[in-house]
Structures are given as structure tokens and as C-alpha cells.
Design an enzyme around this catalytic site. Structure first.
Site, PDB file in Angstrom:
ATOM      1  N   ASP A  72      -6.099  -4.576  -3.425  1.00 32.79           N
ATOM      2  CA  ASP A  72      -4.665  -3.878  -2.901  1.00 32.79           C
ATOM      3  C   ASP A  72      -3.833  -4.724  -1.993  1.00 32.79           C
ATOM      4  OD1 ASP A  72      -6.999  -3.971  -0.925  1.00 32.79           O
ATOM      5  OD2 ASP A  72      -5.637  -2.084   0.294  1.00 32.79           O
ATOM      6  N   GLU A  87      -8.755  -1.581   0.523  1.00 28.30           N
ATOM      7  CA  GLU A  87      -9.474  -2.239   1.767  1.00 28.30           C
ATOM      8  C   GLU A  87      -8.424  -2.066   2.905  1.00 28.30           C
ATOM      9  OE1 GLU A  87     -10.040  -4.550   5.098  1.00 28.30           O
ATOM     10  OE2 GLU A  87      -8.673  -5.022   3.881  1.00 28.30           O
ATOM     11  N   GLU A  88      -6.940  -2.133   2.608  1.00 25.37           N
ATOM     12  CA  GLU A  88      -6.120  -1.808   3.758  1.00 25.37           C
ATOM     13  C   GLU A  88      -6.032  -0.380   4.378  1.00 25.37           C
ATOM     14  OE1 GLU A  88      -5.111  -4.316   5.377  1.00 25.37           O
ATOM     15  OE2 GLU A  88      -5.029  -5.821   3.915  1.00 25.37           O
ATOM     16  N   ARG A 137     -19.100 -17.251  10.744  1.00 17.38           N
ATOM     17  CA  ARG A 137     -19.495 -17.041  12.007  1.00 17.38           C
ATOM     18  C   ARG A 137     -20.843 -16.150  11.726  1.00 17.38           C
ATOM     19  NH1 ARG A 137     -18.386 -17.380  17.237  1.00 17.38           N
ATOM     20  NH2 ARG A 137     -19.494 -16.223  18.717  1.00 17.38           N
ATOM     21  N   HIS A 143      -0.374 -10.199   6.725  1.00 23.91           N
ATOM     22  CA  HIS A 143       0.466  -8.905   6.939  1.00 23.91           C
ATOM     23  C   HIS A 143       1.977  -9.063   7.444  1.00 23.91           C
ATOM     24  CE1 HIS A 143      -3.119  -5.919   7.214  1.00 23.91           C
ATOM     25  NE2 HIS A 143      -3.449  -7.219   6.495  1.00 23.91           N
TER      26      HIS A 143
END
Length: 447
Positions: A103, A169-170, A214, A403
């Protein structure tokens, strides 16, 4: 399409040498280099035609058609627009999933490129552009490339590959369950059951050729905060006659800052409590009866999340009571923290180091952004890493972050992404394959 040539190359090597899974890596690298221009072309097409969450119809159609041509078993319309595809290798072994999100965002693009998005829409009652301002177009194109590389060596894979092209996902804002969570609810990790999942995220502030990762908590849990304050309306010239929710809100905002500075053990993990908007009042000389505050909370781990939530409620309600007002605190739980399985991460980092070079695989600090890949990691071991998308020689302080209207990705890093995911698949299969290695079988026969 390069598939017939690549298939012939893989088959020839397999018959002549009987090599192990790790022997596929030179073929993977050669294949990924051969389709670099194709991956870039896919990405540019998706970038020019972005679609918001649960609206990725065009994107999903292109993905599904590509996968079917490669011989994958394809399931469409999973979690509205998602695509799940399965490729069964020629040898027994584990099921490995790879995920890409599809998306775009309600952002009007400012970058002057030939494939600039000109798509417009209405979002939250506002006219806005639509843009791949987080790099999901890159993720889709890279995974399509991985799909082609792995399909070309299907007979030599010791296990099954499952590709998850995920919508939203957003997030979405119409009450639906969205993204990864809904993909799981609709069986994306079942039939066949997935043993481990890998995912990557392009990063505009990491240099091309580098990979950041990480172990453990990597990205934050994200929660939404709403505080409704009720005071007593009065004339602005006689504030003593009412209860001022604006002053009370100001005190609450300052009080909330002490959660991070005085309650959270920041030597372990950071936290964020941000009030992003305060809505209240209508005229300069009227103290309003009520107002609403909204914000975001970022935490790492369930214990820290519970502490922050508790302190927000205590501080808000008690400050309001001290002013004679009333606070109604609502915390909506969003994505959980993205937590890389430590054991899986430890096993797979050598794969990335061997590919990109040890100096280019960098341990990263935690990120206060959020990712719904975390839902997959709640169910099965998962490893999520960041792929460099910033041009060499640039400073991360000078390039646009995700973004934003000026977000930009250097496409020369895509091939490393294709290779990285493909290498992780074959190495994980080799580590976890139930089939005995060829050398062991030979010894058994000689006895």
C-alpha cells in the site's frame, strides 16, 4: 523472460555436481543481476500507480499474474486484496515465508522524476495525492524478483516457499481489521504451515549496499491515545467562575512528559508519549466546557507498554481531578513491537554478512516507527531487516525521511534485496532440511 536460461543453468549444475543448497548462491546472484532492470521497471510502474490500503487491486493483479506464469500456486483476495503464493521445492524441507507490503500513503509527491505519482484521492474528507512515500513499491518489486529467481531453481530447493503480498500495512480507517493481522486470520501462515518468515524494509536514510538489523525488539509497538476533558464553561473574563479544560490540558501534556523522563528505564529501551493535537474552544473570550487531545504512544515490550499505559491514565485523571475537571482516557492498541527472534537472527546474520560484506551489515538502534510484520512474529519466528536505499555519499540528515512528499529511493540497492531474501531462503532450508545430506547418504551406502 530469463527463466528458461536460468532453469537450464541450475539444472545443469545440479546434475553434474549434486551440490548442496549453498551451491545455489552463485546462481541466485547471477539470476538477480540478470533481472535487475525488470525489478526496477516493476517498481517504477507501482510508484506511478500507487493504491491505498485495501485498494491495491491493480498491484495485486500484476503480482498474481506474474506468480502464476512462474508456476506458483496462487491465492488472491486474501484480507481484501492480498496475494499468497506457494512454490514447492523438489526436495523435502521447511516452509519459509517472505512478505512484502503493497500500500501507498495519502501524500502528494514533490519529487521530480519521470514516474512521479499524479494519483489524487479523498482521504479523511480531504483531497490529497497518493504516493509510495514509504517504499512499499520497492518491496513488491523486490519480492517479485525473488519469486522469479527461486522459481528458476525450484527442483533444487529443499523445502517450500510461501510469498505473502500484504495489503494495508499503513492501516485503514473504516473499522476493518487490516494488514498482517487479517492475513493471519485468513490463513496466510497455514496450508502449508510456515516455519519461519523473513521481511525487509527499504530505508531512505541508509546507504545503498548496507543492511541494518537488530535482534529482539527492533521497532516499537504503536498505540493511539485519546483524552477527553470536561470542565465548566464560562466567560473568558471571569475564569474563576468555571473550570478551564485548556489550562488543564496544558498541565496534562507536561505531566505526560515525566513518564519517559522519570518512569521508563531508558537504559533498556526508549519510549515516546506524544500529544499530536488538541481540539477545543470556539471563541477568544469563551472558556470552553470540553476539549479532546489525541496522540501516539511508542513502547518496546509488554511490560514497558503496560507501565506507560498505567501512568498515562493516572497522570491524566489525577491532574484533571486537581483542577475540578474530569478526564476520560482511551488507549487503542495498535501494532505490537516488531521483535526479531534472537535465535533466528543469530543464525541468519552470517548469510547477510557473506553476501554484503561484514562491514556493510550493521547493528541498528531501536526504531520508534512501527511495522505490522510484528503480527507474523507473534505467531512464528521472524527476522526483519532494513535495506539501504540512499545514494552513496549522501548524508542521512540531508535526505527526506519516510512518509514525506520528498521521499526518494536509490534503485541501485534493489538487487541486494533480491539476493538477500533468496540467500536467506536457501540457507534456512539447508539448516532445517529433514533430508540427509548427499555425503551422509553416500557413507551409508558404502557400509
Amino acid at each position: 523472460m530469463n527463466k528458461p536460461i536460468l532453469c537450464g543453468l541450475v539444472a545443469g549444475l545440479s546434475l553434474s555436481t549434486g551440490f548442496a543448497q549453498s551451491g545455489l548462491k552463485p546462481v541466485i546472484n547471477q539470476s538477480a543481476d540478470a533481472i535487475e532492470s525488470k525489478v526496477i521497471a516493476w517498481r517504477r510502474d507501482f510508484h506511478e500507480h500507487p493504491e491505498l490500503g485495501n485498494q491495491e487491486v491493480r498491484t495485486a493483479t500484476i503480482v498474481a499474474e506474474h506468480l502464476r506464469k512462474l508456476g506458483y500456486e496462487v491465492r488472491e483476495k486474501v484480507a481484501v486484496t492480498g496475494v499468497v503464493a506457494v512454490l514447492k521445492g523438489g526436495k523435502p524441507g521447511p516452509v519459509v515465508a517472505l512478505r512484502a507490503d503493497m500500500d501507498g500513503l495519502p501524500v502528494t509527491e514533490r519529487v521530480d522524476i519521470p514516474f512521479k505519482s499524479k494519483v489524487m484521492t479523498e482521504f479523511n474528507n480531504q483531497k490529497t495525492g497518493v504516493m509510495h512515500a514509504c517504499g512499499h513499491d520497492s518491496h513488491v518489486a523486490i519480492l517479485m524478483g525473488v519469486a522469479e529467481v527461486l522459481a528458476s531453481m525450484q527442483k533444487d530447493l529443499s523445502g517450500t516457499v510461501k510469498l505473502i503480498f500484504q495489503p494495508a500495512e499503513e492501516g485503514v480507517y473504516n473499522g476493518q481489521t487490516f494488514g498482517a493481522n487479517r492475513m493471519i486470520e485468513e490463513g496466510a501462515l497455514e496450508n502449508p504451515k510456515v516455519d519461519a518468515i523473513f521481511g525487509l524494509h527499504i530505508n531512505s536514510q541508509t546507504e545503498v549496499g548496507k543492511i541494518r538489523y537488530r535482534p529482539g525488539a527492533t521497532m516499537a509497538a504503536v498505540d493511539q491515545l485519546t483524552i477527553k476533558l470536561k470542565g465548566k464553561q464560562t466567560h473568558g473574563a471571569s475564569p474563576w467562575s468555571g473550570v478551564d479544560p485548556i489550562v488543564t490540558a496544558s498541565q496534562i501534556v507536561m505531566g505526560l512528559q515525566t513518564i519517559v523522563s522519570r518512569n521508563v528505564d531508558i537504559t533498556e529501551n526508549p519510549a515516546v508519549v506524544t500529544v499530536g493535537a488538541i481540539h477545543g474552544g470556539i471563541r477568544y473570550n469563551i472558556i470552553p466546557e470540553s476539549l479532546e487531545m489525541i496522540g501516539t504512544i511508542r513502547t518496546f515490550g509488554d511490560t514497558q507498554q503496560a507501565l506507560v499505559h498505567r501512568r498515562i491514565k493516572e497522570i491524566s485523571t489525577h491532574i484533571a481531578e486537581s483542577a475540578g475537571a474530569k478526564a476520560d482516557v482511551e488507549i487503542g492498541t495498535g501494532y505490537p513491537a516488531t521483535v526479531n527472534d534472537p535465535g533466528l537472527t543469530d543464525k541468519m546474520i552470517p548469510t547477510l554478512e557473506a553476501l554484503a560484506g561484514k562491514d556493510n551489515v550493521v547493528l541498528s538502534p531501536v526504531a520508534t516507527g512501527a511495522e505490522d510484520f510484528s503480527y507474523f512474529q507473534k505467531k512464528i519466528p521472524g527476522f526483519f531487516f532494513f535495506l539501504g536505499g540512499m545514494a552513496k555519499g549522501k548524508s542521512p540528515y540531508d535526505v527526506a525521511p519516510h512518509h514525506t512528499p520528498d521521499f526518494y529511493i536509490d534503485e541501485s540497492g534493489f538487487t541486494l534485496g533480491v539476493k538477500a531474501l533468496s540467500h536467506l531462503v536457501v540457507d534456512y532450508m539447508e539448516m532445517n532440511s529433514k533430508a540427509a545430506p548427499a555425503s551422509a547418504k553416500a557413507k551409508k551406502v558404502s557400509k
